[in-house]
Design a protein around this motif. Sequence first.
Motif, PDB file in Angstrom:
ATOM      1  N   ARG A 104      -5.162   6.944   5.415  1.00  0.00           N
ATOM      2  CA  ARG A 104      -6.356   6.108   5.446  1.00  0.00           C
ATOM      3  C   ARG A 104      -7.610   6.833   5.007  1.00  0.00           C
ATOM      4  O   ARG A 104      -8.641   6.842   5.703  1.00  0.00           O
TER       5      ARG A 104
ATOM      6  N   ARG B 124       0.831  -1.203   0.000  1.00  0.00           N
ATOM      7  CA  ARG B 124       0.000   0.000   0.000  1.00  0.00           C
ATOM      8  C   ARG B 124       0.864   1.251   0.000  1.00  0.00           C
ATOM      9  O   ARG B 124       0.484   2.276  -0.575  1.00  0.00           O
TER      10      ARG B 124
ATOM     11  N   ARG C 131     -11.008   7.270   2.984  1.00  0.00           N
ATOM     12  CA  ARG C 131     -12.053   6.250   2.955  1.00  0.00           C
ATOM     13  C   ARG C 131     -11.887   5.278   1.792  1.00  0.00           C
ATOM     14  O   ARG C 131     -12.041   4.066   1.947  1.00  0.00           O
TER      15      ARG C 131
ATOM     16  N   THR D 260      -8.978   2.487   2.374  1.00  0.00           N
ATOM     17  CA  THR D 260      -8.941   1.621   3.549  1.00  0.00           C
ATOM     18  C   THR D 260      -9.645   0.300   3.272  1.00  0.00           C
ATOM     19  O   THR D 260     -10.544   0.206   2.442  1.00  0.00           O
TER      20      THR D 260
ATOM     21  N   GLY E  63      -9.528  -0.228  -0.437  1.00  0.00           N
ATOM     22  CA  GLY E  63      -8.152   0.070  -0.806  1.00  0.00           C
ATOM     23  C   GLY E  63      -7.569  -0.988  -1.724  1.00  0.00           C
ATOM     24  O   GLY E  63      -6.900  -0.667  -2.712  1.00  0.00           O
TER      25      GLY E  63
END
Length: 396
Positions: free
Chosen positions: A351, A75, A353, A356, A360
Motif C-alpha cells: 500500500r 491489484r 501512497r 492506494t 491506485g
Amino acid sequence: MDSASRRAHIGALDGLRGLAVAAVLLFHAGHMRGGFLGVDLFFVLSGFLITGLLLEELAGPGRIDLVAFWGRRARRLLPALAVMVAATLLLAWAFAGPDVLGSALRDAPWAAAQSLNWHFIGEQIGYWNASGTRLFAHLWSISVEWQFYLAWPLVVALVGKGHGGQRRVALVAVAGAFVSLLLMIRLGAAVDTTRAYEGTDTRAFSLLLGAAAATAPVRRAVAGLSPTAVDAICVPLLGGLLASWVLTSGETTPGLFQGGMFAHALAGAALIALLAHAPDGLAGRAVGSAVPRRLGELSYSLYLWHWPVYLLLPRPVAGLAGWGWTVTAIGLSLLAAVVSKVAVEDPVRLRARWATGRRGWVALAVAGVMVAGLWAAIPRPQPGAGTVDVSRLGQL
C-alpha cells in the motif's frame, strides 16, 4: 493457524510455490520433462488460499464483498502483468524476428483480456509444438486462474452461507472436480491435447481440489493428526510429487490425461492441507526453508518473466550451451523478477501512497492505456518478412 489470512503466509506453502516454479523453469529449459506439473501445484495452492480467504470473509461479516475481492485480485495480478507485457513487446520489437513479434502482437490483447488459453484453443495453436514462438504462451495458466477468480467466489457466496455452508462448498468443489476430470479424460484422448491441457473446465479440478482442502470438513479431518503423523504422510506425498516431475516424460506419458494429472493434484491438495495444519513439523520446515520460500515469494514475477527471457535469449549465447545457457537464463529471469517485485508488486501489496485508493486505480488505468498505446504504435511485421523469395533464386 486456522485463518486463511495466516495460512497465506505459512512458510511451507511459500516453499511449495518455490518448488513448483523451479520445476517449471527447468521444464521450459529442457531439463525436467515433467516439470510442467508444477503449474498444477500452483492451481491447487491458488484454490486453497483463495477459498480460505472467501470462507473467512463469509464467516466474519456474513457476506462476501465480491467487488472488493475482484479489486484485490486485479491489484495483485495486473500491474506486474502489464509491466511484463509492455517490456516484452519492446524487447521483441528490438530483438525478435518478425514471426515472434507478430505472434506477440496478436496474442497481447488476449493476455490483457485474461482469455489467452481460449485464444490458443480456438486458433488451434498446439501448446506443445507452437509455444516456442509465442512470447506469451505461458500466460494461459494466468488466464485459467483469473477465470476461476471470477466464477468461484459467486459459487462460495451462494452455497456457503448459513449452517453447513462449508460442507456444501466442499461437496460442490469435489463434485466439480470429478466433472472436470471426466472432461479431461474425454478431451485428452485427442492427438493434440492442448484443449484438455489449457481448458478452464478441464483444469478446474486442480483449483477445486485445493478449494475443498480449505473447507472445515477437511480441516477437521486432519485436526487430530499429531506432527509426527503429519510428517509420516507428508514425506511420501512430497517425494511422490517430486518423483512425478522427474519421471513424467512429457505430455505423451501414458495415463497423464486419464487420471494421472488428477492424482497429482489430489496429492498436492492433501499435502497442502497437512502442511497448513502442522507447518512446524519436519516436512514443513524442510519445504519452508530459506531457498524454496524465497523462490515462492518471487514465484509470480518469476513465472511472468522467465518465458520471454528464455525465448529472447539466443541459444547458445556468448559460447554458453546446455546448463550454461540455463543458468544464464534463470539468472536473468531472477533479476527481472526481483526488479518487478520491488518496483511493482511490493508497492501495491504494501500500500504505497501511489498505489492506494483512487490513486491506485488511476495508476492501473494509466498503465493499461500506456500498454495499449505501445501495442498500437509498434509496426506490424509484413507477412513473409524475413523469408526467402524462391522465385528469385534463379536470378542470383
